[in-house]
Design a protein around this motif. Structure first.
Motif, PDB file in Angstrom:
ATOM      1  N   ARG A 171       0.852  -1.065   0.135  1.00 51.94           N
ATOM      2  CA  ARG A 171      -0.292  -0.101   0.096  1.00 51.94           C
ATOM      3  C   ARG A 171       0.713   1.337   0.066  1.00 51.94           C
ATOM      4  O   ARG A 171       0.390   2.455  -0.372  1.00 51.94           O
ATOM      5  CB  ARG A 171      -1.037  -0.012   1.217  1.00 51.94           C
ATOM      6  CG  ARG A 171      -1.996  -0.898   1.318  1.00 51.94           C
ATOM      7  CD  ARG A 171      -3.080  -0.829   2.433  1.00 51.94           C
ATOM      8  NE  ARG A 171      -3.893  -1.799   2.484  1.00 51.94           N
ATOM      9  CZ  ARG A 171      -4.931  -1.519   3.070  1.00 51.94           C
ATOM     10  NH1 ARG A 171      -5.434  -0.292   3.459  1.00 51.94           N
ATOM     11  NH2 ARG A 171      -6.138  -2.494   3.070  1.00 51.94           N
ATOM     12  N   HIS A 199      -2.478   3.618  -7.480  1.00 54.32           N
ATOM     13  CA  HIS A 199      -3.504   4.374  -6.807  1.00 54.32           C
ATOM     14  C   HIS A 199      -4.067   5.556  -6.887  1.00 54.32           C
ATOM     15  O   HIS A 199      -5.341   5.957  -7.300  1.00 54.32           O
ATOM     16  CB  HIS A 199      -3.222   4.037  -5.208  1.00 54.32           C
ATOM     17  CG  HIS A 199      -4.300   3.801  -4.231  1.00 54.32           C
ATOM     18  ND1 HIS A 199      -5.334   2.932  -4.221  1.00 54.32           N
ATOM     19  CD2 HIS A 199      -4.747   5.092  -3.383  1.00 54.32           C
ATOM     20  CE1 HIS A 199      -5.952   3.198  -3.344  1.00 54.32           C
ATOM     21  NE2 HIS A 199      -5.908   4.463  -2.732  1.00 54.32           N
ATOM     22  N   ASP A 205      -4.703  -8.538  -0.293  1.00 52.46           N
ATOM     23  CA  ASP A 205      -4.946  -7.105   0.372  1.00 52.46           C
ATOM     24  C   ASP A 205      -4.796  -6.019  -0.732  1.00 52.46           C
ATOM     25  O   ASP A 205      -5.616  -5.135  -1.084  1.00 52.46           O
ATOM     26  CB  ASP A 205      -4.185  -6.861   1.485  1.00 52.46           C
ATOM     27  CG  ASP A 205      -4.466  -5.319   2.062  1.00 52.46           C
ATOM     28  OD1 ASP A 205      -5.495  -5.236   2.558  1.00 52.46           O
ATOM     29  OD2 ASP A 205      -3.428  -4.624   2.071  1.00 52.46           O
ATOM     30  N   TYR A 237      -7.742  -3.258  -2.243  1.00 52.38           N
ATOM     31  CA  TYR A 237      -7.245  -2.040  -2.150  1.00 52.38           C
ATOM     32  C   TYR A 237      -7.396  -1.155  -3.279  1.00 52.38           C
ATOM     33  O   TYR A 237      -7.776  -0.078  -3.461  1.00 52.38           O
ATOM     34  CB  TYR A 237      -5.872  -1.922  -1.199  1.00 52.38           C
ATOM     35  CG  TYR A 237      -5.432  -0.513  -1.137  1.00 52.38           C
ATOM     36  CD1 TYR A 237      -6.057   0.587   0.028  1.00 52.38           C
ATOM     37  CD2 TYR A 237      -4.374  -0.070  -1.519  1.00 52.38           C
ATOM     38  CE1 TYR A 237      -5.704   1.663   0.130  1.00 52.38           C
ATOM     39  CE2 TYR A 237      -3.894   0.983  -1.411  1.00 52.38           C
ATOM     40  CZ  TYR A 237      -4.469   2.027  -0.393  1.00 52.38           C
ATOM     41  OH  TYR A 237      -4.003   3.040  -0.054  1.00 52.38           O
ATOM     42  N   GLN A 238      -6.455  -1.592  -4.394  1.00 54.64           N
ATOM     43  CA  GLN A 238      -6.585  -1.182  -5.738  1.00 54.64           C
ATOM     44  C   GLN A 238      -7.712  -1.020  -6.534  1.00 54.64           C
ATOM     45  O   GLN A 238      -8.178  -0.079  -7.288  1.00 54.64           O
ATOM     46  CB  GLN A 238      -5.376  -1.701  -6.495  1.00 54.64           C
ATOM     47  CG  GLN A 238      -3.884  -1.606  -5.895  1.00 54.64           C
ATOM     48  CD  GLN A 238      -3.434  -0.162  -5.779  1.00 54.64           C
ATOM     49  OE1 GLN A 238      -3.913   0.869  -5.325  1.00 54.64           O
ATOM     50  NE2 GLN A 238      -2.219   0.118  -6.366  1.00 54.64           N
ATOM     51  N   ASN A 262      -3.592   3.920   7.631  1.00 54.72           N
ATOM     52  CA  ASN A 262      -4.013   3.311   6.466  1.00 54.72           C
ATOM     53  C   ASN A 262      -3.352   1.730   6.773  1.00 54.72           C
ATOM     54  O   ASN A 262      -2.280   1.876   7.215  1.00 54.72           O
ATOM     55  CB  ASN A 262      -3.063   3.842   5.122  1.00 54.72           C
ATOM     56  CG  ASN A 262      -3.392   2.943   3.881  1.00 54.72           C
ATOM     57  OD1 ASN A 262      -4.026   2.105   3.685  1.00 54.72           O
ATOM     58  ND2 ASN A 262      -2.411   3.751   2.832  1.00 54.72           N
ATOM     59  N   ALA A 263      -3.925   0.540   6.509  1.00 62.28           N
ATOM     60  CA  ALA A 263      -3.614  -0.613   6.812  1.00 62.28           C
ATOM     61  C   ALA A 263      -3.957  -0.952   8.272  1.00 62.28           C
ATOM     62  O   ALA A 263      -3.048  -1.717   8.830  1.00 62.28           O
ATOM     63  CB  ALA A 263      -2.087  -0.840   6.312  1.00 62.28           C
ATOM     64  N   GLN A 305      -8.846  -2.496   8.528  1.00 58.60           N
ATOM     65  CA  GLN A 305      -9.005  -2.473   7.103  1.00 58.60           C
ATOM     66  C   GLN A 305      -8.263  -3.727   6.489  1.00 58.60           C
ATOM     67  O   GLN A 305      -8.873  -4.027   5.313  1.00 58.60           O
ATOM     68  CB  GLN A 305      -8.123  -1.168   6.681  1.00 58.60           C
ATOM     69  CG  GLN A 305      -8.838   0.106   6.970  1.00 58.60           C
ATOM     70  CD  GLN A 305      -7.700   1.396   6.493  1.00 58.60           C
ATOM     71  OE1 GLN A 305      -6.793   1.043   5.840  1.00 58.60           O
ATOM     72  NE2 GLN A 305      -8.082   2.434   6.991  1.00 58.60           N
ATOM     73  N   CYS A 316      -8.898  -9.373   4.094  1.00 58.23           N
ATOM     74  CA  CYS A 316      -7.869 -10.051   3.440  1.00 58.23           C
ATOM     75  C   CYS A 316      -7.585 -11.431   4.184  1.00 58.23           C
ATOM     76  O   CYS A 316      -7.603 -12.511   3.742  1.00 58.23           O
ATOM     77  CB  CYS A 316      -6.488  -9.237   3.479  1.00 58.23           C
ATOM     78  SG  CYS A 316      -5.044 -10.309   3.239  1.00 58.23           S
TER      79      CYS A 316
END
Length: 317
Positions: free
Chosen positions: A125, A134, A182, A186-187, A294-295, A299, A303
């Motif tokens: 990420r 991203h 993950d 996310y993407q 983030n992460a 979140q 996964c």
């Protein structure tokens, strides 16, 4: 305010974190934990860390420690994360969050209860190459149709990234696949709704599958094909091909090229080209700003729900 940090795991990955933290203002590593005291002391001396121990509990008992970074064997991650939260410490645990889904769910529940920052090291990420893609997606300039990913190592014996014997056994599904599962969701900006896996023969000594193939589909229709191997005698690492509606990108660690192998400059995407440093910067910024990183463990939990499904499928097979 200086954030005082304890770091557990003075192996190859722990050292990457120590190198990254040296570039971050307002952060000091005050305690180092690892299983071999002499080697731990050696690393501590190099980085000017005053306290060393072989027991995480010793470091958690230090009042001035605000946060902990865990770079320990996979099987210890969830239990140690819970210990940190129970001790009132913010925590960043290296990937994977857990290797049993129920343990990861316990971590997420405890984080919600404590309100502390709890983050998992999903480095992809933060790598500038993946951040570039991203940003294109967020700007509406690119949408993933397919990701084709290869995660390849040559690891027929139990050695770490420095060529030293490991005290634990690595895992293609719970560790290495976690990065891509993950990153794909996310993407794609869309949850994974279909997942399928097959694996090759189980290694007679290590007791794990050395080869694996995973297929994923997101709710928005995007697909991902992931090939993993510990048998590959060739270039090592993970190579990501993003096939989209307007472009193709190939990410190799922090390098990014287009589908014609033309280099894309990602040096201005963030303040550093080091994904581990950027990951640590996010962790410390979230602590200072009192926000979810983030992460965060919450979140990334989806996964691990997918990995759990895949493990059940492989066991049934």
């Amino acid at each position: 305010m200086t954030i005082k940090v304890a770091l557990a795991g003075a192996g190859a990955f722990g050292i990457k974190h120590l190198d990254g933290i040296q570039n971050i203002d307002g952060v000091e590593v005050v305690s180092l934990i690892s299983r071999d005291l002499a080697k731990t002391q050696e690393v501590a001396d190099k980085y000017g860390i005053k306290h060393v121990t072989t027991d995480l509990a010793d470091s958690l008992a230090i009042k001035e420690v605000d946060a902990v970074i865990l770079c320990t064997p996979t099987q210890m991650h969830a239990g140690q994360t819970i210990a940190c939260l129970e001790a009132g410490k913010h925590v960043q645990v290296e990937i994977p969050l857990c290797d049993v889904l129920a343990d990861g769910e316990k971590v997420v529940a405890l984080q919600k209860q404590t309100g502390l920052v709890a983050m998992c090291g999903h480095t992809r990420r933060f790598n500038p190459s993946h951040q570039y893609v991203h940003q294109k997606i967020q700007a509406g300039e690119f949408n993933i149709q397919q990701m084709d990913v290869q995660t390849y190592f040559f690891r027929r014996t139990n050695m770490n990234a420095l060529g030293q014997p490991r005290s634990w056994t690595d895992h293609l599904l719970w560790h290495h696949a976690a990065h891509t599962v993950d990153l794909f969701a996310y993407q794609a900006g869309s949850p994974i709704v279909k997942a399928n896996a097959i694996q090759g023969p189980i290694h007679k000594d290590l007791g794990i599958a050395m080869d694996m193939s995973i297929q994923l589909q997101a709710a928005n229709g995007a697909i991902c094909t992931l090939s993993l191997s510990f048998n590959n005698d060739g270039p090592l690492g993970t190579f990501f091909r993003y096939i989209g509606d307007t472009a193709t990108y190939i990410a190799r660690y922090d390098d990014l090229v287009n589908g014609k192998e033309e280099k894309i400059d990602v040096s201005k995407v963030d303040v550093s080209m080091n994904g581990i440093e950027l990951q640590d910067r996010e962790f410390f910024a979230a602590i200072q700003e009192g926000r979810e990183p983030n992460a965060s463990v919450a979140q990334v939990l989806p996964c691990y729900q997918v990995l759990h499904q895949l493990e059940q499928q492989l066991n049934a097979g």
